[in-house]
Motif scaffolding. Sequence first.
Motif, PDB file in Angstrom:
ATOM      1  N   LYS A 146       0.836  -1.211   0.000  1.00  0.00           N
ATOM      2  CA  LYS A 146       0.000   0.000   0.000  1.00  0.00           C
ATOM      3  C   LYS A 146       0.871   1.263   0.000  1.00  0.00           C
ATOM      4  O   LYS A 146       0.827   2.064   0.935  1.00  0.00           O
ATOM      5  CB  LYS A 146      -0.937  -0.029   1.209  1.00  0.00           C
ATOM      6  N   CYS A 147       1.659   1.426  -1.060  1.00  0.00           N
ATOM      7  CA  CYS A 147       2.583   2.573  -1.155  1.00  0.00           C
ATOM      8  C   CYS A 147       1.820   3.902  -1.064  1.00  0.00           C
ATOM      9  O   CYS A 147       2.334   4.889  -0.554  1.00  0.00           O
ATOM     10  CB  CYS A 147       3.336   2.539  -2.477  1.00  0.00           C
ATOM     11  N   TYR A 148       0.578   3.924  -1.576  1.00  0.00           N
ATOM     12  CA  TYR A 148      -0.222   5.154  -1.646  1.00  0.00           C
ATOM     13  C   TYR A 148      -0.622   5.690  -0.279  1.00  0.00           C
ATOM     14  O   TYR A 148      -1.033   6.823  -0.148  1.00  0.00           O
ATOM     15  CB  TYR A 148      -1.486   4.913  -2.498  1.00  0.00           C
ATOM     16  N   GLU A 149      -0.480   4.872   0.763  1.00  0.00           N
ATOM     17  CA  GLU A 149      -0.824   5.387   2.096  1.00  0.00           C
ATOM     18  C   GLU A 149       0.318   5.139   3.086  1.00  0.00           C
ATOM     19  O   GLU A 149       0.127   5.193   4.292  1.00  0.00           O
ATOM     20  CB  GLU A 149      -2.128   4.742   2.604  1.00  0.00           C
ATOM     21  N   CYS A 150       1.512   4.895   2.541  1.00  0.00           N
ATOM     22  CA  CYS A 150       2.654   4.533   3.393  1.00  0.00           C
ATOM     23  C   CYS A 150       3.250   5.765   4.090  1.00  0.00           C
ATOM     24  O   CYS A 150       3.517   6.774   3.443  1.00  0.00           O
ATOM     25  CB  CYS A 150       3.712   3.849   2.540  1.00  0.00           C
ATOM     26  N   LYS A 151       3.466   5.625   5.408  1.00  0.00           N
ATOM     27  CA  LYS A 151       4.034   6.747   6.167  1.00  0.00           C
ATOM     28  C   LYS A 151       5.556   6.806   6.025  1.00  0.00           C
ATOM     29  O   LYS A 151       6.182   7.793   6.399  1.00  0.00           O
ATOM     30  CB  LYS A 151       3.649   6.608   7.645  1.00  0.00           C
ATOM     31  N   ALA A 152       6.142   5.736   5.500  1.00  0.00           N
ATOM     32  CA  ALA A 152       7.611   5.688   5.366  1.00  0.00           C
ATOM     33  C   ALA A 152       8.041   5.851   3.910  1.00  0.00           C
ATOM     34  O   ALA A 152       9.162   5.491   3.549  1.00  0.00           O
ATOM     35  CB  ALA A 152       8.128   4.374   5.929  1.00  0.00           C
ATOM     36  N   ALA A 153       7.133   6.392   3.073  1.00  0.00           N
ATOM     37  CA  ALA A 153       7.417   6.502   1.634  1.00  0.00           C
ATOM     38  C   ALA A 153       8.725   7.238   1.342  1.00  0.00           C
ATOM     39  O   ALA A 153       9.470   6.863   0.436  1.00  0.00           O
ATOM     40  CB  ALA A 153       6.250   7.192   0.937  1.00  0.00           C
ATOM     41  N   ASP A 154       9.034   8.272   2.122  1.00  0.00           N
ATOM     42  CA  ASP A 154      10.245   9.067   1.870  1.00  0.00           C
ATOM     43  C   ASP A 154      11.518   8.254   2.087  1.00  0.00           C
ATOM     44  O   ASP A 154      12.571   8.584   1.543  1.00  0.00           O
ATOM     45  CB  ASP A 154      10.292  10.294   2.792  1.00  0.00           C
ATOM     46  N   LEU A 155      11.416   7.226   2.897  1.00  0.00           N
ATOM     47  CA  LEU A 155      12.605   6.438   3.242  1.00  0.00           C
ATOM     48  C   LEU A 155      12.672   5.100   2.498  1.00  0.00           C
ATOM     49  O   LEU A 155      13.650   4.373   2.599  1.00  0.00           O
ATOM     50  CB  LEU A 155      12.615   6.154   4.757  1.00  0.00           C
ATOM     51  N   CYS A 156      11.634   4.782   1.750  1.00  0.00           N
ATOM     52  CA  CYS A 156      11.555   3.468   1.087  1.00  0.00           C
ATOM     53  C   CYS A 156      12.522   3.382  -0.086  1.00  0.00           C
ATOM     54  O   CYS A 156      12.704   4.353  -0.825  1.00  0.00           O
ATOM     55  CB  CYS A 156      10.130   3.228   0.583  1.00  0.00           C
ATOM     56  N   TYR A 157      13.114   2.197  -0.263  1.00  0.00           N
ATOM     57  CA  TYR A 157      14.086   2.007  -1.347  1.00  0.00           C
ATOM     58  C   TYR A 157      13.422   1.716  -2.693  1.00  0.00           C
ATOM     59  O   TYR A 157      14.064   1.742  -3.720  1.00  0.00           O
ATOM     60  CB  TYR A 157      15.071   0.881  -0.996  1.00  0.00           C
ATOM     61  N   TRP A 158      12.125   1.448  -2.683  1.00  0.00           N
ATOM     62  CA  TRP A 158      11.442   1.138  -3.949  1.00  0.00           C
ATOM     63  C   TRP A 158      11.477   2.350  -4.878  1.00  0.00           C
ATOM     64  O   TRP A 158      11.107   3.459  -4.466  1.00  0.00           O
ATOM     65  CB  TRP A 158       9.974   0.793  -3.681  1.00  0.00           C
ATOM     66  N   PRO A 159      11.902   2.169  -6.144  1.00  0.00           N
ATOM     67  CA  PRO A 159      11.881   3.295  -7.081  1.00  0.00           C
ATOM     68  C   PRO A 159      10.447   3.804  -7.255  1.00  0.00           C
ATOM     69  O   PRO A 159       9.504   3.012  -7.203  1.00  0.00           O
ATOM     70  CB  PRO A 159      12.394   2.689  -8.394  1.00  0.00           C
ATOM     71  N   MET A 160      10.323   5.106  -7.462  1.00  0.00           N
ATOM     72  CA  MET A 160       8.988   5.724  -7.565  1.00  0.00           C
ATOM     73  C   MET A 160       8.109   5.032  -8.606  1.00  0.00           C
ATOM     74  O   MET A 160       6.923   4.820  -8.390  1.00  0.00           O
ATOM     75  CB  MET A 160       9.106   7.206  -7.935  1.00  0.00           C
ATOM     76  N   GLU A 161       8.730   4.683  -9.751  1.00  0.00           N
ATOM     77  CA  GLU A 161       7.924   4.115 -10.850  1.00  0.00           C
ATOM     78  C   GLU A 161       7.364   2.728 -10.523  1.00  0.00           C
ATOM     79  O   GLU A 161       6.450   2.249 -11.180  1.00  0.00           O
ATOM     80  CB  GLU A 161       8.714   4.098 -12.165  1.00  0.00           C
ATOM     81  N   LYS A 162       7.944   2.096  -9.516  1.00  0.00           N
ATOM     82  CA  LYS A 162       7.448   0.758  -9.157  1.00  0.00           C
ATOM     83  C   LYS A 162       6.405   0.786  -8.039  1.00  0.00           C
ATOM     84  O   LYS A 162       5.809  -0.231  -7.703  1.00  0.00           O
ATOM     85  CB  LYS A 162       8.621  -0.120  -8.718  1.00  0.00           C
ATOM     86  N   ARG A 163       6.198   1.936  -7.460  1.00  0.00           N
ATOM     87  CA  ARG A 163       5.274   2.012  -6.328  1.00  0.00           C
ATOM     88  C   ARG A 163       3.815   1.939  -6.774  1.00  0.00           C
ATOM     89  O   ARG A 163       3.465   2.442  -7.840  1.00  0.00           O
ATOM     90  CB  ARG A 163       5.517   3.299  -5.544  1.00  0.00           C
ATOM     91  N   ASN A 164       2.988   1.358  -5.918  1.00  0.00           N
ATOM     92  CA  ASN A 164       1.562   1.249  -6.227  1.00  0.00           C
ATOM     93  C   ASN A 164       0.858   2.561  -5.886  1.00  0.00           C
ATOM     94  O   ASN A 164       0.988   3.068  -4.780  1.00  0.00           O
ATOM     95  CB  ASN A 164       0.946   0.097  -5.426  1.00  0.00           C
ATOM     96  N   ARG A 165       0.119   3.080  -6.842  1.00  0.00           N
ATOM     97  CA  ARG A 165      -0.557   4.377  -6.635  1.00  0.00           C
ATOM     98  C   ARG A 165      -1.968   4.237  -6.131  1.00  0.00           C
ATOM     99  O   ARG A 165      -2.584   5.196  -5.705  1.00  0.00           O
ATOM    100  CB  ARG A 165      -0.551   5.157  -7.941  1.00  0.00           C
TER     101      ARG A 165
END
Length: 172
Positions: A146-165
């Motif tokens: 649930k990248c779209y509601e993740c509180k740690a998004a700024d620190l996550c190693y997942w590239p932006m283009e791979k994140r679930n919107r």
Amino acid sequence: MITQSQKIASILSNDLYKANLKCIEEAEADRIFCKHDMEHFNDVIKIAVHMAKKNHSHINEEWIYAAGLLHDIGRGKEYADGTPHDEASVEIARVILKESGFKAYERLIILNAIRHHRNKGPKPKLLIREKSLRSVLNKADKLSRKCYECKAADLCYWPMEKRNREDYFENR
Ligand SMILES: [Fe+2]
């Protein structure tokens, strides 16, 4: 959980399964990133079942449940001694699947999917049904986050283009 067969109920009540779940829960108590808990396993199963039906893959649903419940079960061992969790999950799942009544050929297929669910390293040539299970497990694992509601998004190693919107089921 969507439905439960006797074999799936057996996994859930397996002592080794419960012990490893507890290890993960303790190790991830303060984790800010995605957790590897029953919520994650259920999300992966729901998406994988939906994908399999949509693609008319005819994958045995019991195998999807087993793979979903067990694919990250080695996370606790990874935290404890550094063993990559796909490898650790296979070793733990091998025992649990046998104790839960899965036949040898079923164990082979499910363990293959677990071993390669991270899509890392060379993959063995597989029969269609093994490949299908591996493919839906791998995709559902990523789509469940649930990248779209993740509180740690700024620190996550997942590239932006791979994140679930959005939630996988949002527009389905
Ligand atoms: Fe996962």
